[in-house]
Design an enzyme around this catalytic site. Structure first.
Site, mmCIF file in Angstrom:
data_model
loop_
_atom_site.group_PDB
_atom_site.id
_atom_site.type_symbol
_atom_site.label_atom_id
_atom_site.label_comp_id
_atom_site.label_asym_id
_atom_site.label_seq_id
_atom_site.Cartn_x
_atom_site.Cartn_y
_atom_site.Cartn_z
ATOM 1 N N GLY A 59 9.957 0.900 -8.431
ATOM 2 C CA GLY A 59 9.456 0.070 -7.768
ATOM 3 C C GLY A 59 7.851 0.188 -7.290
ATOM 4 O O GLY A 59 7.450 1.119 -7.453
ATOM 5 N N GLU A 60 7.447 -0.736 -6.551
ATOM 6 C CA GLU A 60 6.223 -0.375 -5.951
ATOM 7 C C GLU A 60 6.039 0.505 -4.863
ATOM 8 O O GLU A 60 6.915 0.717 -3.942
ATOM 9 C CB GLU A 60 5.597 -1.883 -5.567
ATOM 10 C CG GLU A 60 5.575 -2.825 -6.605
ATOM 11 C CD GLU A 60 4.911 -4.129 -6.162
ATOM 12 O OE1 GLU A 60 4.436 -4.408 -4.930
ATOM 13 O OE2 GLU A 60 5.160 -5.415 -6.896
ATOM 14 N N PRO A 61 5.005 0.920 -4.158
ATOM 15 C CA PRO A 61 4.739 1.777 -3.519
ATOM 16 C C PRO A 61 5.133 1.314 -2.008
ATOM 17 O O PRO A 61 4.681 0.013 -1.876
ATOM 18 C CB PRO A 61 3.322 2.397 -3.571
ATOM 19 C CG PRO A 61 2.767 1.817 -4.804
ATOM 20 C CD PRO A 61 3.855 1.053 -5.339
ATOM 21 N N GLY A 62 5.577 2.067 -0.968
ATOM 22 C CA GLY A 62 5.920 1.673 0.053
ATOM 23 C C GLY A 62 7.201 0.671 0.479
ATOM 24 O O GLY A 62 7.394 0.159 1.304
ATOM 25 N N THR A 63 8.221 0.833 -0.612
ATOM 26 C CA THR A 63 9.506 0.188 -0.603
ATOM 27 C C THR A 63 10.525 0.973 -0.099
ATOM 28 O O THR A 63 11.700 0.509 -0.049
ATOM 29 C CB THR A 63 9.771 -0.506 -1.720
ATOM 30 O OG1 THR A 63 9.382 0.396 -3.000
ATOM 31 C CG2 THR A 63 8.639 -1.635 -2.056
ATOM 32 N N LYS A 65 11.462 4.516 -1.097
ATOM 33 C CA LYS A 65 12.142 5.403 -2.128
ATOM 34 C C LYS A 65 12.483 6.607 -1.721
ATOM 35 O O LYS A 65 13.366 7.343 -1.937
ATOM 36 C CB LYS A 65 11.250 5.456 -3.488
ATOM 37 C CG LYS A 65 11.172 4.127 -4.419
ATOM 38 C CD LYS A 65 10.204 3.992 -5.379
ATOM 39 C CE LYS A 65 8.882 4.314 -5.403
ATOM 40 N NZ LYS A 65 8.017 3.393 -5.010
ATOM 41 N N SER A 66 11.252 7.471 -1.184
ATOM 42 C CA SER A 66 11.571 8.597 -0.371
ATOM 43 C C SER A 66 12.456 8.591 0.705
ATOM 44 O O SER A 66 13.466 9.531 0.811
ATOM 45 C CB SER A 66 10.270 9.187 0.086
ATOM 46 O OG SER A 66 9.667 8.533 1.001
ATOM 47 N N SER A 990 -4.654 -16.629 -13.673
ATOM 48 C CA SER A 990 -4.723 -17.514 -12.816
ATOM 49 C C SER A 990 -6.039 -18.134 -12.665
ATOM 50 O O SER A 990 -5.966 -19.311 -12.126
ATOM 51 C CB SER A 990 -4.469 -16.949 -11.404
ATOM 52 O OG SER A 990 -5.517 -15.939 -11.170
ATOM 53 N N LYS A 1033 -5.657 -16.243 -1.435
ATOM 54 C CA LYS A 1033 -6.736 -16.707 -2.233
ATOM 55 C C LYS A 1033 -7.490 -18.101 -1.350
ATOM 56 O O LYS A 1033 -8.580 -18.510 -1.326
ATOM 57 C CB LYS A 1033 -6.267 -17.543 -3.457
ATOM 58 C CG LYS A 1033 -6.117 -16.153 -4.744
ATOM 59 C CD LYS A 1033 -5.498 -16.979 -5.835
ATOM 60 C CE LYS A 1033 -5.054 -16.088 -6.751
ATOM 61 N NZ LYS A 1033 -4.568 -16.531 -8.016
#
Length: 1127
Positions: A59-63, A65-66, A990, A1033
């Site tokens: 997964g993405e950082p900061g979700t 995991k640790s 996009s 955006k």
């Protein structure tokens, strides 16, 4: 316009729980209950902990995991924990034996072996005594027969050799505790992210090349005698009778075996036995490091290991971020004060008697017999008398100056006073007066102010000094507290021309103390150079030095040489010279007068005790720099001026690194393999005679035995390390060997060491491709793979979880106040915005936690009891991500140079929208032109700008739309598309509708409105497809001054804007390319014809309304009539 788009509910938000502040929110004790939004992952972790399965978290950082890895360690049972010991192997010393015992037993076993070793020491002593006795009796009975005497000497020598060898063997038989789990209340959690092979898999030490400069201070204990010594002097003294010597390449090694002597050295955990000392002669390189922020310095060979807050590191790898472990040392205590009175013994006797009396209450007569102290002395003490030194100690204790440790914040003030006493200060031989002389009254006043900060008010006098040749002012005090305090700390006593000067050992513990000492020394004795012009150029003239007279060179020379060496840490060049002056010698510390050296000196030595001297120095430097443009240094004028301006502001570099080639280095080997040098906790040689099992170091896989081994970004491990990790997982045992082929540790290989850990590996989607296939197969076959979610549904229950998250972050940080309810609402709104999807909340909680902490910091700065909504809003502005700061700068710069235009219409130019990072939008100007094809065979679409693969393919897809509506062969054209100044890079599709609009505008020569920006993907059928990051955006368009934004209809519900921003922009959702052109192109007859052609060319079902209008229905989406007024 987008009606009701993503409106922020101004009413009270339903947070799923009623509260006033987060103080009321209970924070779960278990980490597993603190994990937010990852319910599936939590269930997997609980199951994996129960069944001891491995887990791969993607997964993405900061979700989180640790956090899940740590939570698993909490769930594991502690009853199964074991200690691991390594024993010597009598059959093969290079294959130490491994033994596991229940947790807590390891220490007891080691202590038992040590007790047996001490008993062996007693046997050795009695054996030697018996041999001496027998030899003495034999010599006595033989009436001094020479043959008997000779035989007796021979027997004694043999006995000494045998018993010495026996002592070493008993010490060598003591096992080493590799993994100690005693007292653990939870299973081990070991974070092995980024670990090198030795740290992960274990290593065997070998570091005979790891040496010191020799200038370091160590604390040595021999019997009851304890003293502070310089490492070089200690080793040189021990090597007067060396045990042996040899060659290591071009380096000559001389060593002394001290295993048979009772010598100990101070380490982090107390005094430990010294085994060897050695000296290495030959060219060697030292790395000299100064870290002023963290206040440490060291000079060691590059491969010398030191203990940092993140574990062992070689000196060659130390950076300014590393914090070396420092152990507080006692600099001044009662016994040292007593020694200034010559009452060392009396002070010790008084302390012994006091403890005895408090324990027994016995009278002085009985105490005199039992303590072996004079009756008359004890009688006086019983009646309330005390040694003079004790009275002084009590006075200094009232001032909190005793005991004085190396971490005391007042030490810099003490050091600056001491430096002044080494220059123009004096303490008379009878300890009656302390004086300081200066030609500057301000210097005297600062000297007195500093003393008052340490001792409070005291008696002193300041008067003109009529005994000096020039005009000067004399300060003098008779305060015995001040005098005894500085004498005990190493201040020179008596006539300094006859006194041997020695740099106090504690001054060398920290660079801050040395610089303060130099400040005081130079403020008193230093001379300021003068600027002068010469035919050959500009230079400083006169003396730039510290000089003192002496009747014996050796009383001053080593002192100044040592100062010169320590100054080299800061890049300050100085040398020592001796001149004969009458019947005395003048020892001079002469500083280089180059402009770089002068600036370096002023950068680190502030001369704060003598303001007039500093001002004079700065004026001379200003005069020098004013003349630089006319000199050979003209090309460096800006660099030199910038350096000088930083000096005037009081700024200085915090991390300085230099290298020095030396001919001699020194080292010591202790029983535990470490020691304190200048108060820093460092490793030392384990190679010279240390048994193999004592050099074995456990890896993280072994320390995680019966616990959790967490490795983030596991794909960054080499394939060889991944293979070794796989072997350890399969076998649940892994032997330890030296990781370096050049080390003698490579010859040692232990028996397999238990490593029954649960692996929690983490990474992103790229990790799967780079992982060793067998390792991933092992995890998949014997565990679970989990994808970490980045959003969760926006429900009251999940909002309640975010409330809990805020409370957790406040508790975890410990330095910020709790949040009010409206502040938490703002955090939840930010979670909605960052989710990028309507009806969802972000789970990138590390970033959201950053907002919580920033808001808390702002509240602390304002002195608030609670964090409010206003603090959160300010934090969102203050703590912008780097990408957002770049985007703001990008927009500002592009507008300034009119790269972004927001008024009028232009042919072939469109304001596209793009994303930097995850949450930051930018306006992306795109231009297109059409030219005759350069090739007769076919035309090309030529794209310039830093585009990724997906972006390039998206541009090519645009040609399908153009061919269909154009109704003619466009191969005779070359279409050039430029993404203006996209140095930051563009990826994704996009910008498809922006490219299509720009190309169609260029082909048809119809201007595009510049107050319109757009984002959206485009299919080959002309459908406008959804994209990511719509909200940031739109925010970028607002900041650029754009009035209208076109977005895909599918993204309509993903827009989340604050009310003030909603008022500034008109948002139009579209489903097809013709709708884009309807809004974006400037109104004209050509536009109407173009749109009609485009609509007719699109492969969509058509029908007529009852009024005769033609409608294009697109999969149940919005319908737009073809009417002339549509714009």
């Amino acid at each position: 316009m987008l009606s009701g788009e993503s409106e922020m509910d101004e009413e009270r938000m339903d947070l799923g729980i009623e509260f006033e502040t987060t103080e009321e929110i209970p924070v779960p004790e278990r980490l597993i209950d603190q994990v937010i939004g990852q319910d599936h992952a939590v269930e997997v972790i609980k199951t994996a902990a129960k069944q001891r399965r491995h887990v791969l978290l993607i997964g993405e950082p900061g979700t989180g995991k640790s956090m899940l890895g740590q939570a698993m360690a909490e769930l594991l049972p502690t009853e199964e924990l074991e200690d691991i010991l390594v024993f010597p192997n009598p059959e093969d010393e290079n294959m130490p034996r491994i033994k596991t015992v229940p947790a807590g037993q390891g220490r007891k076993i080691v202590e038992e072996y040590r007790r047996k070793a001490k008993e062996q020491e007693g046997v050795r002593f009695y054996l030697l005594f018996f041999v001496f006795f027998i030899v003495a009796m034999a010599v006595f009975l033989s009436h001094g027969d020479p043959n008997t005497l000779l035989l007796g000497v021979f027997v004694i020598l043999v006995a000494l050799m045998v018993t010495a060898n026996m002592r070493f063997k008993t010490q060598a038989m003591v096992p080493k505790l590799l993994v100690d789990n005693s007292g653990r209340k939870r299973a081990p959690f070991v974070d092995a992210t980024g670990a090198h092979a030795g740290a992960l898999l274990g290593d065997v030490r070998h570091d005979p090349f790891q040496c010191f400069s020799g200038e370091e201070v160590i604390i040595v204990e021999k019997g009851k005698d304890r003293k502070v010594v310089k490492l070089r002097e200690f080793v040189e003294d021990a090597l007067k009778e060396p045990s042996g010597e040899g060659m290591d390449g071009d380096i000559k090694v001389t060593y002394k075996d001290l295993r048979g002597e009772d010598v100990r050295i101070l380490t982090k955990d107390g005094f430990v036995k010294l085994l060897y000392v050695n000296k290495r002669e030959g060219k060697q390189k030292l790395r000299k490091i100064v870290n002023l922020d963290k206040d440490y310095w060291l000079a060691v060979t590059p491969d010398h290991k030191v203990f940092t807050s993140e574990g062992l590191k070689e000196a060659g790898e130390i950076t300014e971020k590393d914090e070396i472990i420092r152990v507080p040392l006692v600099i001044l205590d009662g016994p040292k004060i007593a020694s200034t009175y010559g009452e060392d013994g009396k002070f010790d006797d008084y302390i012994r008697w006091k403890k005895y009396y408090e324990k027994t209450g016995n009278g002085y007569k009985r105490a005199a017999k039992e303590l072996n102290i004079k009756e008359s002395t004890l009688r006086w003490w019983t009646q309330g008398a005390k040694p003079n030194s004790l009275k002084m100690i009590e006075e200094l204790e009232k001032l909190n100056l005793l005991p004085l440790t190396s971490e005391d914040s007042r030490l810099e003030k003490v050091a600056i006073i001491l430096g002044a006493l080494f220059s123009d200060g004096n303490i008379d031989r009878n300890f009656n007066t302390l004086s300081f002389i200066s030609s500057e009254r301000k210097a005297i006043e600062r000297f007195v102010e500093t003393l008052k900060e340490l001792f409070g008010e005291f008696n002193y006098e300041i008067r003109d000094n009529h005994e000096s040749l020039g005009k000067s002012i004399l300060f003098r005090t008779w305060d015995r507290r001040i005098i005894r305090f500085f004498v005990a700390l190493g201040a020179p006593v008596g006539n300094k021309t006859k006194v041997k000067l020695e740099l106090p050992w504690w001054i060398k513990l920290k660079p801050s103390l040395f610089l303060a000492f130099m400040d005081g020394l130079y403020s008193g004795d230093g001379s300021v150079p003068r600027f002068a012009r010469y035919e050959e150029g500009i230079k400083f003239n006169g003396t730039f030095e510290i000089a003192q007279l002496t009747d014996d060179v050796e009383k001053k020379l080593p002192f100044f040489e040592e100062i010169a060496w320590y100054l080299s840490f800061f890049g300050i060049k100085a040398k020592v010279r001796v001149d004969k002056t009458g019947d005395k010698y003048k020892v001079r510390l002469i500083f280089s007068q180059s402009i770089d050296n002068v600036l370096n000196f002023l950068e680190f030595i502030p001369i704060s005790l003598s303001p007039a001297k500093r001002e004079k120095f700065l004026r001379e430097v200003e005069s020098y720099l004013a003349a630089v443009p006319e000199s050979s240094l003209a090309g460096r004028i800006e660099e030199l001026r910038e350096h000088f301006n930083r000096i005037k502001k009081g700024e200085r570099r915090s991390f300085i690194e230099t290298w020095e080639v030396v001919n001699v280095t020194y080292n010591v080997t202790t029983e535990t393999g470490n020691l304190l040098a200048n108060g820093l906790f460092v490793k030392n040689s384990g190679g010279l005679g240390t048994p193999a099992h004592l050099r074995v170091e456990p890896g993280m896989i072994h320390r995680a035995h019966k616990g959790v081994l967490f490795i983030d970004e596991i794909a960054t491990l080499s394939l060889k390390m991944q293979q070794s990790l796989l072997t350890a997982m399969q076998e649940k045992k892994f032997p330890i060997t030296g990781q370096s082929e050049l080390s003698s540790g490579a010859m040692v290989r232990t028996e397999p060491v238990p490593c029954d850990f649960i692996l929690v590996a983490a990474g992103n989607l790229d990790t799967i491709e780079k992982m060793h296939p067998a390792l991933r197969s092992r995890i998949r076959g014997y565990g679970y793979e989990v994808y970490m979610r980045t959003t969760m549904p926006d429900t009251p229950e999940n909002r309640r979880k975010l409330v809990q998250f805020v409370a957790q972050e406040v508790k975890k940080d410990g330095r910020i106040p709790h949040f009010t309810r409206d502040a938490v609402e703002e955090i939840v709104r930010e979670a909605q915005r960052r989710a990028g999807r309507k009806g969802h909340l972000t789970l990138r909680l590390r970033d959201l936690g950053g907002v919580v902490r920033a808001a808390g910091d702002i509240a602390v700065r304002k002195g608030k009891k609670y964090v409010t909504r206003e603090d959160v809003l300010e934090a969102l502005k203050l703590a912008k991500p780097l990408e957002k700061q770049l985007a703001d700068w990008y927009i500002e710069r592009k507008k300034e140079y009119q790269v972004i235009r927001v008024e009028g219409g232009e042919i072939g130019r469109v304001n596209g929208l793009a994303i930097i990072g995850e949450q930051s939008g930018i306006v992306l100007p795109i231009e297109a032109i059409v030219a005759p094809a350069a090739s007769k065979e076919e035309g090309k679409i030529i794209v310039t700008g830093k585009l990724g693969e997906i972006a390039k393919e998206a541009v090519l897809n645009v040609s399908a739309i153009i061919k269909r509506y154009k109704g003619e062969d466009i191969s005779k054209y070359d279409i050039h598309v430029q993404f203006l100044q996209t140095y930051e890079g563009v990826e994704g599709d996009s910008a498809s509708i922006s490219v299509a609009t720009a190309v169609i505008s260029a082909l048809e020569e119809i201007p595009v409105r510049q107050d319109v920006a757009m984002t959206g993907s485009l299919s080959v059928r002309g459908e406008v497809l959804p994209v990511g990051g719509v909200t940031p955006k739109i925010e970028a368009a607002i900041e650029a001054g754009i009035k209208t934004v076109i977005i895909p209809k599918s993204n309509e519900k993903d827009v989340f804007l604050s009310p003030d921003k909603r008022k500034k922009i008109k948002i139009i959702p579209v489903e097809r390319i013709d709708e884009v052109l309807e809004v974006a192109l400037v109104e004209s007859e050509k536009k109407r014809e173009l749109i009609k052609r485009v609509r007719e060319s699109l492969p969509l079902w058509m029908e007529e309304t009852p009024s005769g209008e033609t409608l294009h229905e697109h999969k149940g989406g919005a319908t737009l009539p073809l009417e002339e007024s549509k714009a």
